[in-house]
Design a protein around this motif. Structure first.
Motif, PDB file in Angstrom:
ATOM      1  N   LYS A  56     -13.158 -29.964 -24.960  1.00 41.71           N
ATOM      2  CA  LYS A  56     -11.806 -29.580 -24.545  1.00 41.71           C
ATOM      3  C   LYS A  56     -10.774 -29.972 -25.604  1.00 41.71           C
ATOM      4  O   LYS A  56      -9.778 -29.284 -25.790  1.00 41.71           O
ATOM      5  N   ALA A  82     -11.000 -27.340 -28.198  1.00 41.05           N
ATOM      6  CA  ALA A  82     -10.391 -26.106 -27.694  1.00 41.05           C
ATOM      7  C   ALA A  82      -8.863 -26.188 -27.760  1.00 41.05           C
ATOM      8  O   ALA A  82      -8.188 -25.205 -28.100  1.00 41.05           O
ATOM      9  N   ALA A  83      -8.305 -27.363 -27.451  1.00 41.76           N
ATOM     10  CA  ALA A  83      -6.852 -27.539 -27.529  1.00 41.76           C
ATOM     11  C   ALA A  83      -6.364 -27.393 -28.966  1.00 41.76           C
ATOM     12  O   ALA A  83      -5.307 -26.796 -29.231  1.00 41.76           O
ATOM     13  N   ARG A  99      -7.899 -25.633 -31.338  1.00 40.68           N
ATOM     14  CA  ARG A  99      -8.037 -24.224 -31.697  1.00 40.68           C
ATOM     15  C   ARG A  99      -6.854 -23.423 -31.176  1.00 40.68           C
ATOM     16  O   ARG A  99      -6.361 -22.504 -31.846  1.00 40.68           O
ATOM     17  N   ALA A 100      -6.385 -23.769 -29.973  1.00 37.59           N
ATOM     18  CA  ALA A 100      -5.247 -23.061 -29.390  1.00 37.59           C
ATOM     19  C   ALA A 100      -3.976 -23.253 -30.209  1.00 37.59           C
ATOM     20  O   ALA A 100      -3.069 -22.418 -30.174  1.00 37.59           O
ATOM     21  N   GLU A 101      -3.925 -24.353 -30.972  1.00 30.10           N
ATOM     22  CA  GLU A 101      -2.775 -24.613 -31.839  1.00 30.10           C
ATOM     23  C   GLU A 101      -2.959 -24.005 -33.225  1.00 30.10           C
ATOM     24  O   GLU A 101      -2.130 -24.203 -34.117  1.00 30.10           O
ATOM     25  N   GLY A 102      -4.052 -23.258 -33.400  1.00 27.02           N
ATOM     26  CA  GLY A 102      -4.248 -22.545 -34.653  1.00 27.02           C
ATOM     27  C   GLY A 102      -5.045 -23.289 -35.697  1.00 27.02           C
ATOM     28  O   GLY A 102      -5.082 -22.865 -36.859  1.00 27.02           O
ATOM     29  N   GLU A 114      -3.868 -32.470 -23.247  1.00 23.57           N
ATOM     30  CA  GLU A 114      -2.690 -31.797 -23.774  1.00 23.57           C
ATOM     31  C   GLU A 114      -2.385 -32.289 -25.190  1.00 23.57           C
ATOM     32  O   GLU A 114      -2.629 -33.450 -25.525  1.00 23.57           O
TER      33      GLU A 114
END
Length: 465
Positions: free
Chosen positions: A288, A291-292, A294-297, A338
């Motif tokens: 996770k 994944a967090a 990756r979500a920030e680029g 987060e």
């Protein structure tokens, strides 16, 4: 007879041209010649060592890929990579010693994942044990000692230490700082002398003996001078004394490299209770957290650093040093998953960016193989220049005599309006680059003392006559 002619055509300063633009600067040439001669003569052994070890280091990147291909690559590329947590679990089952310091997920389809363990017995305290895991099968492909942010394995680590400090610890670093401190001085003086020579005297065709050696030395040096200046400046940025002064200067200018905040908020007691993959899993877990990020680029290659303690976050940072540089980082709360802080390389101060690019170009990672080939050519050029330089010194001798020195007293012919600013500039540089300033001051003192002794002996001889 030959020596006298050689000196006249190769070393002795020519009469200044009648043009005003050259008349004021012409006296500098003999001074630069003396500086280039003695600095090259005394510093060349250190530069030769740095060039040879640097040549080996530039070649070590490709050698490393060949020597450790079994650990670095998978035997067969699969369809789907396993979760990071499963790969870390496999690594910990094979190597339960130490603690997980970081995880570098497989950055390419055929590359293995690295699980980095610290505190392993028999591994240097500054190094980690890299456990290589097949991301498709979780099979452990091997384990090797790793050093530094570029992930150097034993071969490159050993060569890097040889280049950096000759494996003599902090004291050994002085050799490389000394060489870097003087390389730009020698290169700059040589460059000025070469381009202030008459064009006809710079020709190589049809020459022989010392004139030909000088042509080779000057021609190659002129082409490589810009590279030497770059290697000198970038080498000093992480040296012991000059590097510390540069860091202080950057900090005072608010140009220091920023760091991400890894302090977590809220109550994080009991993070370690959920550890399912040794001490790498805290709270929401590695998958996770990744994944967090990756979500920030944050694309590959990345490194996941577990929380240092109960009040810390995960830190996921890009470790790509090739151009375009990937150095973004995020902090991820281990309880909520987060993102609590983001640091972008694009937001670095300009000097911090230039330092990063300069170091990466110096070490051969910014442009990959092309960068490494360029460094090898520069190192080879420096080796040849040193050989030719000593050969010219030998050729300056008379018969069996070893090379004659350059006459002293050249500084006395330099106009004060030029000499005083040059002295002030050298004093400032000597303060910030002490392994340039201290040896230069010592040489000047010794040279002045020897000159005074010679002058007094000559005076007594004249009186006796």
């Amino acid at each position: 007879m030959t020596s006298a002619l050689t000196r006249t055509t190769d070393e002795a300063p020519k009469a200044a041209d009648p043009t005003p633009s050259r008349s004021s600067w012409a006296p500098l040439r003999p001074l630069l010649l003396r500086l280039h001669f003695y600095a090259g003569l005394l510093v060349a052994p250190f530069l030769l060592v740095a060039a040879c070890t640097g040549l080996l280091y530039a070649a070590s990147f490709q050698a490393e890929k060949i020597v450790y291909s079994d650990e670095l690559t998978v035997s067969e590329v699969g369809d789907v990579k396993l979760p990071i947590s499963e790969q870390v679990t496999a690594a910990r089952e094979a190597h339960p010693e130490g603690t997980v310091a970081a995880v570098r997920p497989s950055p390419e389809d055929d590359a293995t994942t690295r699980v980095l363990l610290s505190g392993v017995e028999g591994v240097d305290a500054d190094h980690t044990l890299a456990v290589f895991v097949d991301p498709y099968t979780a099979k452990v492909e091997g384990a090797l000692e790793q050093y530094g942010s570029t992930g150097a394995l034993p071969l490159r680590t050993w060569i890097s230490g040889l280049h950096r400090n000759l494996h003599l610890g902090e004291t050994g670093r002085l050799y490389s700082e000394f060489a870097a401190s003087w390389l730009w001085v020698i290169a700059s003086a040589g460059l000025v002398m070469w381009f202030t020579r008459r064009r006809a005297q710079r020709k190589l065709r049809g020459t022989s003996g010392r004139r030909r050696t000088l042509g080779l030395h000057g021609g190659v040096g002129a082409w490589a001078a810009a590279g030497f200046l770059f290697l000198s400046v970038t080498g000093l940025t992480w040296s012991t004394y000059a590097g510390a002064n540069i860091d202080v200067l950057r900090t005072s200018l608010h140009q220091a490299t920023p760091s991400i905040s890894a302090t977590a908020g809220g109550d994080h007691s009991g993070h370690g209770a959920s550890a399912s993959a040794g001490d790498a899993e805290h709270g929401v877990g590695l998958d996770k957290v990744l994944a967090a990020a990756r979500a920030e680029g944050l694309g590959d290659p990345v490194e996941i650093v577990p929380p240092a303690d109960e009040s810390s976050t995960y830190v996921v940072k890009q470790v790509g040093r090739s151009y375009p540089t990937k150095q973004d980082a995020v902090a991820v709360d281990p309880t909520s998953g987060e993102v609590t802080d983001v640091l972008r390389f694009a937001d670095y101060p300009i000097l911090a960016k230039l330092t990063r690019w300069g170091i990466d170009l110096h070490t051969g990672v910014l442009f990959g193989l092309v960068n490494q080939i360029a460094l090898m050519l520069l190192a080879l050029s420096l080796i040849l220049l040193i050989v030719w330089g000593y050969r010219m010194w030998w050729q300056r001798g008379r018969g069996s005599a070893f090379g004659r020195p350059i006459p002293r007293g050249a500084w006395q012919k330099v106009p004060p309006l030029i000499l005083l600013p040059c002295v002030a500039a050298i004093a400032v540089l000597g303060y910030y680059v002490p392994l340039l300033g201290i040896p230069l001051a010592a040489f000047l003192v010794v040279d002045i003392v020897l000159g005074e002794i010679s002058h007094r002996r000559g005076g007594r001889a004249d009186a006796a006559a």
